[in-house]
Scaffold this motif. Structure first.
Motif, PDB file in Angstrom:
ATOM      1  N   PHE A   3      44.321  44.090  14.258  1.00 45.96           N
ATOM      2  CA  PHE A   3      43.830  42.635  14.631  1.00 45.96           C
ATOM      3  C   PHE A   3      44.654  41.628  14.051  1.00 45.96           C
ATOM      4  N   ALA A   4      44.684  40.581  14.500  1.00 43.82           N
ATOM      5  CA  ALA A   4      45.492  39.262  14.251  1.00 43.82           C
ATOM      6  C   ALA A   4      45.160  38.646  12.947  1.00 43.82           C
ATOM      7  N   ALA A   5      46.151  38.376  11.948  1.00 49.26           N
ATOM      8  CA  ALA A   5      45.685  37.601  10.766  1.00 49.26           C
ATOM      9  C   ALA A   5      45.367  36.229  10.937  1.00 49.26           C
ATOM     10  N   TRP A   6      44.502  35.712  10.182  1.00 41.59           N
ATOM     11  CA  TRP A   6      44.190  34.207  10.503  1.00 41.59           C
ATOM     12  C   TRP A   6      44.351  33.604   9.011  1.00 41.59           C
ATOM     13  N   ASP A   7      43.485  33.850   7.883  1.00 36.20           N
ATOM     14  CA  ASP A   7      43.667  33.282   6.682  1.00 36.20           C
ATOM     15  C   ASP A   7      44.231  34.608   5.766  1.00 36.20           C
ATOM     16  N   VAL A   8      45.532  34.453   5.956  1.00 32.02           N
ATOM     17  CA  VAL A   8      46.287  35.712   5.165  1.00 32.02           C
ATOM     18  C   VAL A   8      46.066  35.864   3.984  1.00 32.02           C
ATOM     19  N   GLY A   9      45.630  34.565   3.190  1.00 36.29           N
ATOM     20  CA  GLY A   9      45.523  34.838   1.700  1.00 36.29           C
ATOM     21  C   GLY A   9      44.301  35.523   1.186  1.00 36.29           C
ATOM     22  N   THR A  10      43.377  35.637   2.236  1.00 33.73           N
ATOM     23  CA  THR A  10      42.092  36.429   1.660  1.00 33.73           C
ATOM     24  C   THR A  10      42.071  37.896   2.344  1.00 33.73           C
ATOM     25  N   ILE A  11      43.353  38.368   2.819  1.00 34.81           N
ATOM     26  CA  ILE A  11      43.411  39.877   3.196  1.00 34.81           C
ATOM     27  C   ILE A  11      44.233  40.617   1.957  1.00 34.81           C
ATOM     28  N   PRO A  12      43.517  41.623   1.668  1.00 37.58           N
ATOM     29  CA  PRO A  12      44.057  42.501   0.619  1.00 37.58           C
ATOM     30  C   PRO A  12      45.239  43.190   1.179  1.00 37.58           C
ATOM     31  N   ASN A  13      46.231  43.445   0.172  1.00 41.11           N
ATOM     32  CA  ASN A  13      47.569  44.127   0.820  1.00 41.11           C
ATOM     33  C   ASN A  13      48.151  43.488   1.878  1.00 41.11           C
ATOM     34  N   ASN A  14      48.440  42.056   1.672  1.00 41.95           N
ATOM     35  CA  ASN A  14      48.970  41.260   2.677  1.00 41.95           C
ATOM     36  C   ASN A  14      50.360  41.016   2.877  1.00 41.95           C
ATOM     37  N   THR A  15      51.233  42.088   2.133  1.00 44.68           N
ATOM     38  CA  THR A  15      52.653  41.914   2.268  1.00 44.68           C
ATOM     39  C   THR A  15      53.182  41.963   3.633  1.00 44.68           C
ATOM     40  N   GLY A  16      53.899  40.811   3.912  1.00 44.59           N
ATOM     41  CA  GLY A  16      54.703  41.006   5.380  1.00 44.59           C
ATOM     42  C   GLY A  16      53.776  40.188   6.501  1.00 44.59           C
ATOM     43  N   LEU A  17      52.309  39.895   6.178  1.00 52.25           N
ATOM     44  CA  LEU A  17      51.645  39.321   7.075  1.00 52.25           C
ATOM     45  C   LEU A  17      51.845  37.490   7.119  1.00 52.25           C
ATOM     46  N   GLN A  18      51.645  37.220   8.304  1.00 60.80           N
ATOM     47  CA  GLN A  18      51.444  35.660   8.526  1.00 60.80           C
ATOM     48  C   GLN A  18      50.365  35.608   9.403  1.00 60.80           C
ATOM     49  N   VAL A  19      50.119  34.125  10.074  1.00 64.36           N
ATOM     50  CA  VAL A  19      49.206  33.867  10.878  1.00 64.36           C
ATOM     51  C   VAL A  19      49.591  34.699  12.392  1.00 64.36           C
ATOM     52  N   GLY A  20      48.765  35.468  12.855  1.00 64.85           N
ATOM     53  CA  GLY A  20      49.005  36.199  14.169  1.00 64.85           C
ATOM     54  C   GLY A  20      49.516  37.444  14.281  1.00 64.85           C
ATOM     55  N   THR A  21      49.973  38.112  12.878  1.00 63.31           N
ATOM     56  CA  THR A  21      50.449  39.367  12.622  1.00 63.31           C
ATOM     57  C   THR A  21      49.459  40.475  12.860  1.00 63.31           C
ATOM     58  N   GLN A  22      49.646  41.432  13.495  1.00 60.33           N
ATOM     59  CA  GLN A  22      48.810  42.371  13.762  1.00 60.33           C
ATOM     60  C   GLN A  22      48.502  43.159  12.415  1.00 60.33           C
ATOM     61  N   PHE A  23      47.436  43.445  12.084  1.00 64.26           N
ATOM     62  CA  PHE A  23      47.380  44.518  10.727  1.00 64.26           C
ATOM     63  C   PHE A  23      46.135  45.316  11.029  1.00 64.26           C
ATOM     64  N   ALA A  24      46.062  46.329  10.312  1.00 62.97           N
ATOM     65  CA  ALA A  24      45.126  47.510  10.478  1.00 62.97           C
ATOM     66  C   ALA A  24      43.636  47.105   9.853  1.00 62.97           C
ATOM     67  N   ILE A  25      42.777  47.681  10.377  1.00 60.68           N
ATOM     68  CA  ILE A  25      41.275  47.646   9.734  1.00 60.68           C
ATOM     69  C   ILE A  25      41.129  48.673   8.855  1.00 60.68           C
ATOM     70  N   GLY A  26      40.350  48.314   7.917  1.00 61.32           N
ATOM     71  CA  GLY A  26      40.045  49.577   7.238  1.00 61.32           C
ATOM     72  C   GLY A  26      41.054  49.789   6.194  1.00 61.32           C
ATOM     73  N   ASN A  27      40.928  51.246   5.800  1.00 58.22           N
ATOM     74  CA  ASN A  27      42.219  51.553   4.874  1.00 58.22           C
ATOM     75  C   ASN A  27      43.208  52.155   5.533  1.00 58.22           C
ATOM     76  N   GLN A  28      44.442  51.715   5.341  1.00 57.76           N
ATOM     77  CA  GLN A  28      45.744  52.314   6.249  1.00 57.76           C
ATOM     78  C   GLN A  28      45.630  53.781   6.049  1.00 57.76           C
ATOM     79  N   ASN A  29      46.128  54.287   6.959  1.00 57.68           N
ATOM     80  CA  ASN A  29      46.290  55.941   6.925  1.00 57.68           C
ATOM     81  C   ASN A  29      47.773  56.186   7.557  1.00 57.68           C
ATOM     82  N   ALA A  30      48.019  57.533   7.721  1.00 58.63           N
ATOM     83  CA  ALA A  30      49.037  58.156   8.230  1.00 58.63           C
ATOM     84  C   ALA A  30      49.312  57.614   9.729  1.00 58.63           C
ATOM     85  N   THR A  31      48.296  57.159  10.468  1.00 58.99           N
ATOM     86  CA  THR A  31      48.298  56.993  11.913  1.00 58.99           C
ATOM     87  C   THR A  31      48.100  55.475  12.220  1.00 58.99           C
TER      88      THR A  31
END
Ligand SMILES: *[C@@H]1O[C@H](CO)[C@@H](O)[C@H](O)[C@H]1NC(C)=O
Ligand SMILES: *[C@@H]1O[C@H](CO)[C@@H](O)[C@H](O)[C@H]1NC(C)=O
Ligand SMILES: *[C@@H]1O[C@H](CO)[C@@H](O)[C@H](O)[C@H]1NC(C)=O
Ligand SMILES: *[C@@H]1O[C@H](CO)[C@@H](O)[C@H](O)[C@H]1NC(C)=O
Ligand SMILES: *[C@@H]1O[C@H](CO)[C@@H](O)[C@H](O)[C@H]1NC(C)=O
Ligand SMILES: *[C@@H]1O[C@H](CO)[C@@H](O)[C@H](O)[C@H]1NC(C)=O
Ligand SMILES: *[C@@H]1O[C@H](CO)[C@@H](O)[C@H](O)[C@H]1NC(C)=O
Length: 480
Positions: free
Chosen positions: A279-307
């Motif tokens: 999903f696309a980040a909107w408010d980056v500041g409220t996302i845990p583990n947000n290293t490398g994220l900016q508005v519009g960056t796709q990031f994983a839902i839930g807990n990140q895993n090997a896939t």
């Protein structure tokens, strides 16, 4: 204080009244709720009331406004046009009475074939614009789409690749696991060549895939110069990341790009746009583990895993071209004729403590792409909105469908209030060809909207607004 303000206010009132050139309008329709807040240089008026959940709208070649009334069918509105925003519709006449039609509507470029959709199917009818009646029984073009939850099937005919009909289909639930399977047909946009159709198309197995992993992309548009296909997507609710519920301001709603139908190549056409994993980040500041994220960056839902993890989301999933505030719910997108602006309706939120959206905005385009970069949070400039969002959703208009008329005026449906609005430039110039940004503050300062009177009266508009201003000043003075 009063004596200090009075002379200023009076001279302001009369200076404005003298320069007024707005025509008077004798017809009056009052909006169901508070008058909309309209950006400086623009006007919005109600042209029809009492409709049954109006969704997709389109003008036929005789100037009738065809309206999908969800759960009822297609109605036709004849407009009495006294110029500018002084337009009023009569009662709708029935074109197609069919309670399964719920949103999608389209007309062929010659105006003689009408298309509409139900959750299950796309239909066409021969259509006579002069009488605004179908002249044939329905023919089913596409089928096999029945699902629950997101059941609208937006239709768009390419004007660059004759006969290609795009059909957008959403997910069956908030997080639809079947959307991971490309053969399910869930959360996809496909294009069907209806010129070469010999039999009924099956949505799941036929058609050209323009994109998958699109949760519910209700608005689909073709950029008029380059032929680029764009969509606007309603993203996930109740998002959790690393055990934290981050749904108030994440993820963002998306504007995605799907390449062309006119033969131009786009390597990512038919690619996966992330849902239900990324999903696309909107408010980056409220996302845990947000290293490398900016508005519009796709990031994983839930807990990140090997896939499924942020690296995978960034590298293997197509990122949006623009991201909008979470839960604003974009439902339609229409370009102006020269491709310098894309208008987007935002139906508004339910999954957020403070309601957001409920507005018509415009996004600047240049050379076939949004002017703002993909990490911008200020690309959508509000033109018509609800002034008091705390009253939404129950006492607000909720924008859905858009349609340009032949005079460059933009019409907009609001389903929950049963209304159609017209949006025009206050100076009488074409909303389609005038710069949408003229008279507006620079991009991002969307708070410049002013309340405009939506009730028509005999007094010139500028004079009326001056008196409103005067009263406001006087009231303010008392409390100073
Ligand atoms: C128009 O469409 C309706 C509903 O699909 C159908 O019942 C009717 O027969 C059609 N009219 C004509 C003239 O074919
Ligand atoms: C659609 O089919 C027609 C008839 O077969 C063909 O002429 C046309 O090129 C096709 N259009 C596209 C965009 O493939
Ligand atoms: C990885 O995360 C995704 C998304 O939450 C989940 O669907 C998948 O089952 C997980 N895979 C493993 C191996 O845990
Ligand atoms: C951040 O993500 C890493 C890798 O998935 C995980 O091990 C860690 O627990 C996460 N940190 C927090 C604060 O949730
Ligand atoms: C992230 O997922 C990709 C494939 O989906 C995998 O190759 C990579 O090793 C994963 N990264 C981590 C840190 O687990
Ligand atoms: C946003 O993207 C633009 C263009 O890619 C880039 O120049 C800029 O540094 C980015 N801004 C932020 C805050 O990362
Ligand atoms: C296109 O429209 C914009 C405003 O919407 C206007 O400023 C611009 O001059 C137009 N461009 C062309 C090439 O007509």
């Amino acid at each position: 204080m009063l004596h200090f303000y009075l002379p200023i206010v009076f001279s302001l009132a009369f200076a404005r009244a003298q320069t007024s050139s707005a025509p008077t309008c004798s017809t009056t329709l009052t909006p169901k709720n508070a008058a909309p807040s309209v950006a400086s240089g623009w006007e919005a008026m109600v042209v029809a009331t009492g409709l049954t959940s109006p969704r997709g709208i389109i003008f036929d070649s005789s100037g009738h406004l065809l309206v999908v009334q969800q759960g009822k069918g297609i109605g036709s509105l004849s407009l009495t046009d006294n110029g500018g925003a002084c337009v009023i519709a009569g009662q709708p006449s029935d074109v197609i009475l069919d309670g399964t039609l719920n949103h999608g509507i389209e007309l062929s470029s010659d105006g003689k074939t009408l298309y509409a959709s139900s959750a299950e199917a796309v239909y066409s009818w021969s259509y006579d614009p002069a009488s605004s009646k179908n002249t044939s029984t329905p023919r089913q073009l596409v089928g096999g789409m029945s699902t629950s939850d997101h059941t609208t099937r937006t239709l768009l005919l390419s004007r660059k690749a004759e006969g290609m009909l795009m059909v957008s289909r959403g997910s069956t639930s908030n997080l639809d696991a079947l959307a991971e399977d490309i053969t399910s047909g869930h959360s996809q946009i496909k294009a069907f060549n209806i010129t070469s159709a010999t039999s009924l198309y099956d949505y799941n197995t036929d058609g050209l895939l323009l994109g998958w992993g699109l949760r519910n992309s209700v608005g689909v548009a073709e950029e008029p110069i380059t032929g680029g296909i764009y969509s606007v997507e309603n993203s996930v609710d109740e998002m959790v990341r690393d055990g934290q519920n981050i749904h108030q301001d994440n993820p963002g709603e998306e504007m995605n790009f799907h390449g062309y139908l006119n033969g131009a190549k786009y390597a990512q056409q038919g690619g996966n746009y992330g849902y239900p994993s990324c999903f696309a980040a909107w408010d980056v500041g409220t996302i845990p583990n947000n290293t490398g994220l900016q508005v519009g960056t796709q990031f994983a839902i839930g807990n990140q895993n090997a896939t499924i993890n942020d690296t995978f989301c960034k590298n293997d999933r197509v990122a949006p071209r623009l991201t909008f505030q979470a839960h604003t719910a974009p439902l339609d997108m229409k370009f102006n004729d020269n491709g310098s602006a894309a208008w987007v309706t935002f139906h508004g939120s339910w999954d957020r403590i403070d309601p957001i959206g409920y507005k018509l905005s415009v996004v600047g385009f240049s050379n076939g792409s949004p002017i703002e970069s993909a990490n911008s949070s200020t690309a959508a400039i509000d033109i018509v909105s609800n002034l008091d969002l705390s009253k939404c959703p129950n006492n607000c208009f909720r924008p859905v469908g858009l349609a340009w008329d032949s005079k460059g005026r933009l019409f907009m449906s609001s389903d929950t209030t049963g209304e159609i609005y017209v949006v025009v430039r206050a100076d009488g110039s074409s909303a389609n060809s005038a710069s949408p940004f003229s008279g507006l503050p620079p991009t991002g300062t969307a708070s410049a909207a002013t309340t405009s009177s939506t009730k028509r009266s005999a007094a010139p508009r500028h004079m009326r607004s001056s008196w409103t201003l005067l009263i406001a000043f006087l009231v303010a003075s008392i409390f100073m």
